[in-house]
Design an enzyme around this catalytic site. Structure first.
Site, mmCIF file in Angstrom:
data_model
loop_
_atom_site.group_PDB
_atom_site.id
_atom_site.type_symbol
_atom_site.label_atom_id
_atom_site.label_comp_id
_atom_site.label_asym_id
_atom_site.label_seq_id
_atom_site.Cartn_x
_atom_site.Cartn_y
_atom_site.Cartn_z
ATOM 1 N N PRO A 1 34.053 36.909 37.557
ATOM 2 C CA PRO A 1 34.515 37.885 38.552
ATOM 3 C C PRO A 1 36.018 37.749 38.765
ATOM 4 O O PRO A 1 36.554 36.641 38.826
ATOM 5 C CB PRO A 1 33.732 37.499 39.812
ATOM 6 C CG PRO A 1 32.526 36.773 39.304
ATOM 7 C CD PRO A 1 32.992 36.036 38.090
ATOM 8 N N HIS B 1 36.650 30.256 49.453
ATOM 9 C CA HIS B 1 38.087 30.506 49.587
ATOM 10 C C HIS B 1 38.646 29.970 50.894
ATOM 11 O O HIS B 1 39.828 30.153 51.180
ATOM 12 C CB HIS B 1 38.377 32.006 49.480
ATOM 13 C CG HIS B 1 38.141 32.566 48.120
ATOM 14 N ND1 HIS B 1 38.128 33.917 47.853
ATOM 15 C CD2 HIS B 1 37.896 31.948 46.926
ATOM 16 C CE1 HIS B 1 37.886 34.106 46.561
ATOM 17 N NE2 HIS B 1 37.742 32.935 45.985
ATOM 18 N N GLY C 1 25.921 30.019 32.024
ATOM 19 C CA GLY C 1 25.171 29.163 32.932
ATOM 20 C C GLY C 1 25.850 27.821 33.123
ATOM 21 O O GLY C 1 26.908 27.535 32.550
ATOM 22 N N HIS D 1 33.402 28.450 37.776
ATOM 23 C CA HIS D 1 33.780 29.124 36.529
ATOM 24 C C HIS D 1 32.863 28.720 35.374
ATOM 25 O O HIS D 1 32.632 29.512 34.459
ATOM 26 C CB HIS D 1 35.236 28.815 36.176
ATOM 27 C CG HIS D 1 36.221 29.632 36.948
ATOM 28 N ND1 HIS D 1 37.321 30.222 36.366
ATOM 29 C CD2 HIS D 1 36.283 29.971 38.263
ATOM 30 C CE1 HIS D 1 38.013 30.890 37.286
ATOM 31 N NE2 HIS D 1 37.398 30.734 38.448
ATOM 32 N N ASP D 2 32.359 27.500 35.408
ATOM 33 C CA ASP D 2 31.425 27.074 34.370
ATOM 34 C C ASP D 2 30.104 27.827 34.479
ATOM 35 O O ASP D 2 29.574 28.331 33.483
ATOM 36 C CB ASP D 2 31.172 25.568 34.479
ATOM 37 C CG ASP D 2 30.162 25.084 33.456
ATOM 38 O OD1 ASP D 2 30.356 25.359 32.256
ATOM 39 O OD2 ASP D 2 29.175 24.435 33.848
#
Length: 350
Positions: A184, A214, A92, A86-87
């Site tokens: 996303p 996942h 970036g 997520h970062d």
């Protein structure tokens, strides 16, 4: 019959090898169109063992702390991996996600809706505290997070699964609005996913490989509940979902009144939420992808073909490492770049 079974048993690895070779480029990475994957924009900015002289043993300290934490709580591996992911997709890999909101200023990424369920920040804080005492103003939060994500996943293998190139510095800007725009979604279709990944210099192979993350971790039923109970707004189930898997998910996600319990959780990989392996792809090819974004991979012929190859754990792990190196190099800031610094506290700009 015995001879034929033996022949098939020995022939299968050869066939798999040939398939992988057909998809490989110079043995270094998959490519969607037969052209060599170009090297990332980070080349020349990051390097292996960046802290060898400035903070000897820094990477060992990160690994030791992370492995100790993951040994005590295996759920931390997917949590740290998700924070890193997520970062990197917002501004970036600059640790902007780690910044807390400050009164009177714009809300930070951490408070964006897609990030509200993230956790594991305290581990990064602990590592930073120790490294600041050992080597003040030297090791960036961005590098700590990148190393910690790699080490968390690598714990079960007792060795690093991929190299981490270091030398990042930390960003000074963190905006919730950008996280809401750039991350996303679990409900995204293939076209949207491909576009978002391409904007970060990641191709279809990276998209499929990184979706394989996942294979570990859990998800709240509220994230995918619409697929189960109200897919088109008429109380129906997503027809692309394996019927037996859909029934299982309904039993896990429904309350006594057969209504969705959004706070209930299930493993993202039906073969098990702890082992980092190819189980995700084995399940996906049986239409047991948990999220709409998982199922979306099967709607594109190239992505579906790559997913089928990744049913082999060796092929998946090798490419996952390559794709993580690319992802962890998105829009990196390094010493001398405008807008970067080595934070003293990962939650606050200096």
């Amino acid at each position: 019959m015995a001879n034929k079974s033996l022949e098939i048993r020995f022939l299968f690895p050869l066939v798999l090898f040939l398939v992988v070779k057909l998809l490989c480029v110079d043995g270094k990475g998959f490519n969607n169109n037969g052209h060599k994957i170009r090297k990332g924009r980070w080349e020349g900015k990051l390097k292996m063992n960046f802290y060898h002289n400035s903070c000897p043993g820094a990477e060992d300290i990160v690994r030791q702390i992370v492995w100790k934490k993951v040994e005590a709580n295996r759920s931390l591996a997917p949590k740290l991996l998700r924070v890193h992911y997520h970062d990197c997709f917002v501004r970036g890999c600059d640790a902007s996600l780690l910044l807390d909101s400050v009164a009177g200023k714009a809300v930070s990424e951490k408070e964006a809706r897609p990030n509200l369920s993230l956790s594991g920040f305290e581990i990064i804080d602990e590592i930073k505290y120790i490294l600041e005492k050992r080597c003040p103003n030297t090791v960036s939060c961005a590098d700590i997070l990148t190393l910690a994500a790699r080490d968390a996943v690598s714990y079960e293998f007792e060795r690093p699964l991929w190299n981490v190139f270091t030398g990042r510095v930390d960003g000074r800007v963190s905006l919730a609005t950008e996280a809401a725009r750039d991350l996303p979604s679990a409900g995204a279709n293939f076209t949207t996913l491909q576009k978002l990944f391409a904007e970060s210099d990641l191709d279809v192979v990276d998209l499929v490989a990184l979706s394989g993350a996942h294979t570990i971790g859990i998800a709240h039923c509220g994230v995918f509940g619409r697929r189960l109970l109200n897919f088109t707004g008429k109380g129906d189930t997503d027809p692309s979902l394996n019927p037996s898997y859909a029934s299982f998910l309904k039993s896990e996600c429904s309350d006594k009144s057969l209504r969705l319990n959004p706070s209930a959780v299930v493993g993202m990989d039906p073969t098990g939420p702890l082992a980092f392996d190819s189980g995700y792809f084995v399940s996906l090819l049986k239409n047991k992808g948990l999220f709409t974004s998982d199922a979306a991979l099967l709607t594109d012929p190239s992505a579906a073909h790559i997913a089928s190859v990744f049913q082999n754990s060796g092929a998946f792990l090798a490419q996952f490492g390559r794709s993580m190196i690319k992802m962890s190099s998105i829009k990196v800031l390094t010493l001398g770049d405008q807008g970067g610094e080595i934070r003293k506290n990962c939650r606050l700009v200096n």
